[in-house]
Design a protein around this motif. Structure first.
Motif, PDB file in Angstrom:
ATOM      1  N   ASP A 124       0.583  -1.291   0.074  1.00 39.64           N
ATOM      2  CA  ASP A 124      -0.131   0.129   0.204  1.00 39.64           C
ATOM      3  C   ASP A 124       0.882   1.245  -0.099  1.00 39.64           C
ATOM      4  OD1 ASP A 124      -2.387  -1.419  -0.038  1.00 39.64           O
ATOM      5  OD2 ASP A 124      -2.498  -1.408   2.308  1.00 39.64           O
ATOM      6  N   ALA A 125       2.273   1.044  -0.011  1.00 37.23           N
ATOM      7  CA  ALA A 125       2.889   2.312  -0.243  1.00 37.23           C
ATOM      8  C   ALA A 125       2.574   3.136  -1.608  1.00 37.23           C
ATOM      9  CB  ALA A 125       4.424   1.991  -0.294  1.00 37.23           C
ATOM     10  N   PRO A 126       3.130   4.234  -1.520  1.00 40.05           N
ATOM     11  CA  PRO A 126       2.692   5.146  -2.685  1.00 40.05           C
ATOM     12  C   PRO A 126       3.287   4.457  -3.905  1.00 40.05           C
ATOM     13  CG  PRO A 126       3.412   6.554  -0.967  1.00 40.05           C
ATOM     14  CD  PRO A 126       3.599   5.325  -0.477  1.00 40.05           C
ATOM     15  N   MET A 127       2.580   4.321  -4.996  1.00 38.39           N
ATOM     16  CA  MET A 127       3.286   3.556  -6.186  1.00 38.39           C
ATOM     17  C   MET A 127       4.408   4.187  -6.954  1.00 38.39           C
ATOM     18  SD  MET A 127       2.890   1.165  -8.260  1.00 38.39           S
ATOM     19  CE  MET A 127       1.425   0.633  -7.692  1.00 38.39           C
ATOM     20  N   ARG A 128       4.761   5.365  -6.606  1.00 41.66           N
ATOM     21  CA  ARG A 128       6.116   5.852  -7.225  1.00 41.66           C
ATOM     22  C   ARG A 128       7.283   5.417  -6.146  1.00 41.66           C
ATOM     23  NH1 ARG A 128       6.754   8.002 -11.971  1.00 41.66           N
ATOM     24  NH2 ARG A 128       8.177   9.702 -11.704  1.00 41.66           N
ATOM     25  N   MET A 129       7.009   5.005  -5.250  1.00 40.17           N
ATOM     26  CA  MET A 129       7.784   4.436  -4.043  1.00 40.17           C
ATOM     27  C   MET A 129       8.088   2.914  -4.660  1.00 40.17           C
ATOM     28  SD  MET A 129       7.320   6.472  -0.330  1.00 40.17           S
ATOM     29  CE  MET A 129       8.905   5.899   0.002  1.00 40.17           C
ATOM     30  N   ILE A 130       7.151   2.294  -4.874  1.00 44.37           N
ATOM     31  CA  ILE A 130       7.437   0.931  -5.256  1.00 44.37           C
ATOM     32  C   ILE A 130       8.099   0.800  -6.489  1.00 44.37           C
ATOM     33  CG2 ILE A 130       5.979  -1.165  -5.926  1.00 44.37           C
ATOM     34  CD1 ILE A 130       3.616  -0.402  -3.926  1.00 44.37           C
ATOM     35  N   GLN A 131       7.684   1.600  -7.568  1.00 46.38           N
ATOM     36  CA  GLN A 131       8.450   1.786  -8.733  1.00 46.38           C
ATOM     37  C   GLN A 131       9.775   2.185  -8.438  1.00 46.38           C
ATOM     38  OE1 GLN A 131       5.445   4.627 -10.750  1.00 46.38           O
ATOM     39  NE2 GLN A 131       4.549   2.815 -11.808  1.00 46.38           N
ATOM     40  N   SER A 132      10.060   3.173  -7.292  1.00 49.11           N
ATOM     41  CA  SER A 132      11.442   3.333  -7.234  1.00 49.11           C
ATOM     42  C   SER A 132      12.282   2.353  -6.745  1.00 49.11           C
ATOM     43  CB  SER A 132      11.371   4.418  -6.274  1.00 49.11           C
ATOM     44  OG  SER A 132      12.746   4.835  -5.814  1.00 49.11           O
ATOM     45  N   GLY A 133      11.679   1.338  -6.069  1.00 50.32           N
ATOM     46  CA  GLY A 133      12.452   0.243  -5.574  1.00 50.32           C
ATOM     47  C   GLY A 133      12.730  -0.476  -6.963  1.00 50.32           C
ATOM     48  N   PHE A 134      11.677  -0.682  -7.578  1.00 48.87           N
ATOM     49  CA  PHE A 134      11.969  -1.770  -9.099  1.00 48.87           C
ATOM     50  C   PHE A 134      12.830  -0.982 -10.076  1.00 48.87           C
ATOM     51  CE2 PHE A 134      10.867  -2.707 -13.399  1.00 48.87           C
ATOM     52  CZ  PHE A 134      10.900  -4.016 -13.085  1.00 48.87           C
TER      53      PHE A 134
END
Length: 424
Positions: A170-180
């Motif tokens: 449920d983290a902000p999608m941009r943060m998830i994409q940042s990890g990717f």
């Protein structure tokens, strides 16, 4: 797999034993509840969060620990929290002689602050991750911004990493994409490691190299689940970020995870702070910078033969260029390069002697078009990069980001062979 890695590797073919001092990793649904058992022997805990991570998971962590929480440090700020001297001072002020654990609840900056402050205070720390946004959770380095420079300070790994998939997804999608994006950037970092091994004789552990490469490919295969917040994809991403951190611990530095793509991202961050201008999240900068560094490799690969000489780049011109790009941080940048001495080396002769081997290494990375397609699968659109920063800033980063670090990457041959010596 992570629990096996925590045992370390003995008698590695590279000639070194590899170890990781992390005691406990829990990445699963409901993992935050494991905090109680891990903290059973701690009694005076300083909890560090920001206003966002406090509401996401910090409040629950504090409730689980009850009166064991000696002090809460909750940063309330608009925009991104910067890990600078003021932030460090605030965390250190909360630590007393009775403190026995520093507990961070957050992601990149919170993790680095807790890692650095616990290290200088000779204390263990634990991180409750709130976003799968970067690979520094398990690393030994703490990336701080001091004296207007981004510097990675030596520290130690956390005693524990807790990643609750219910929170992470449920983290902000941009943060998830940042990890990717941070994981995909390893294609560039690993290639730079091989190049530095060939040119500068840096130690390269093939087993660690392969561990990271396998992790990248496993994560890439699940890219389609990122935007869907698929729990399995998010768990795999978080595990990958931790595994890469363990790989850094194994070699004692960030070489398996950070190269030219990170140097460009650091440039955008440092210049953004100096100019008070926006910059992308770290992993997103890394992702798009990976495309740019791959374009550099492709340009170098077009060169079948090298010149016998290149035009001189006078010291006075370099100093002028550095001062124009880095402003008040320029003196620190120049002092760093004077110390590492890369400008004084006769790299051209080295490149001419080994150009065939260099080309073989450079050709190992997926093409820029392939990287763009991989990122797009996770919802990252490279077309936003150039309009956001502008071509001039990106070109400046390509030429001068190398000066921020004492690490050899593809930026050095690109600069020597492609830089317009009449001026940037």
């Amino acid at each position: 797999m992570i629990n096996d890695l925590l045992k370390g590797w003995k008698d590695c073919p590279c000639g070194q034993d590899h170890r990781c001092d992390i005691q406990f990793v829990s990445i699963r649904s409901g993992a935050v509840n494991d905090l109680t058992a891990f903290c059973a022997d701690y009694h005076r805990i300083v909890l560090v969060a920001d206003n966002n991570t406090w509401s996401v998971c910090g409040e629950k962590a504090a409730a689980l620990l009850g009166n064991k929480v000696q002090e809460k440090v909750v940063f309330c700020q608009e925009g991104l929290l910067i890990p600078n001297e003021a932030a460090i001072e605030r965390v250190l002020a909360a630590i007393t002689d009775e403190t026995d654990l520093v507990l961070g609840v957050g992601s990149g900056v919170i993790n680095d602050l807790c890692k650095h402050c616990s290290f200088v205070s000779h204390l263990p720390y634990c991180i409750v991750a709130t976003a799968p946004s970067m690979d520094g959770y398990a690393s030994v380095g703490a990336a701080m911004i001091t004296s207007n420079m981004k510097t990675t300070f030596g520290a130690r790994v956390p005693a524990a990493i807790i990643g609750d998939v219910d929170v992470l997804k449920d983290a902000p999608m941009r943060m998830i994409q940042s990890g990717f994006g941070d994981i995909i950037g390893k294609y560039s970092a690993l290639n730079d490691w091989k190049l530095a091994h060939l040119i500068n004789g840096e130690t390269l552990c093939q087993r660690v190299y392969q561990l990271v490469m396998d992790t990248v490919k496993k994560t890439e295969a699940l890219a389609g689940g990122i935007e869907k917040r698929d729990p399995q994809a998010i768990q795999t991403l978080m595990e990958a970020l931790v595994i890469v951190g363990i790989a850094m611990s194994f070699v004692g530095n960030s070489r398996p995870a950070s190269g030219s793509e990170h140097h460009l991202s650091h440039y955008f961050e440092i210049v953004g702070i100096l100019e008070d201008k926006e910059y992308f999240l770290h992993g997103i900068d890394v992702a798009y910078s990976t495309v740019r560094t791959q374009l550099m490799r492709e340009k170098l690969l077009q060169m079948t033969q090298l010149p016998e000489s290149v035009p001189e780049y006078p010291r006075s011109a370099w100093e002028q260029d550095i001062r124009s790009r880095y402003g008040i941080a320029a003196e620190g940048v120049m002092a760093l390069q004077d110390k590492c001495g890369f400008y004084a080396k006769d790299y051209l002769s080295e490149y001419r002697a080994k150009w065939g081997d260099i080309r073989e290494i450079l050709a190992e990375v997926p093409s820029a078009e392939e990287i763009i397609a991989i990122l797009k699968t996770a919802g990252l659109d490279y077309s936003e990069f150039e309009p956001f920063y502008g071509e001039k800033k990106i070109l400046d980063a390509e030429w001068f980001a190398k000066d921020l670090k004492d690490r050899y990457t593809v930026l050095w041959p690109y600069f020597l062979l492609c830089f317009p010596r009449q001026g940037a």
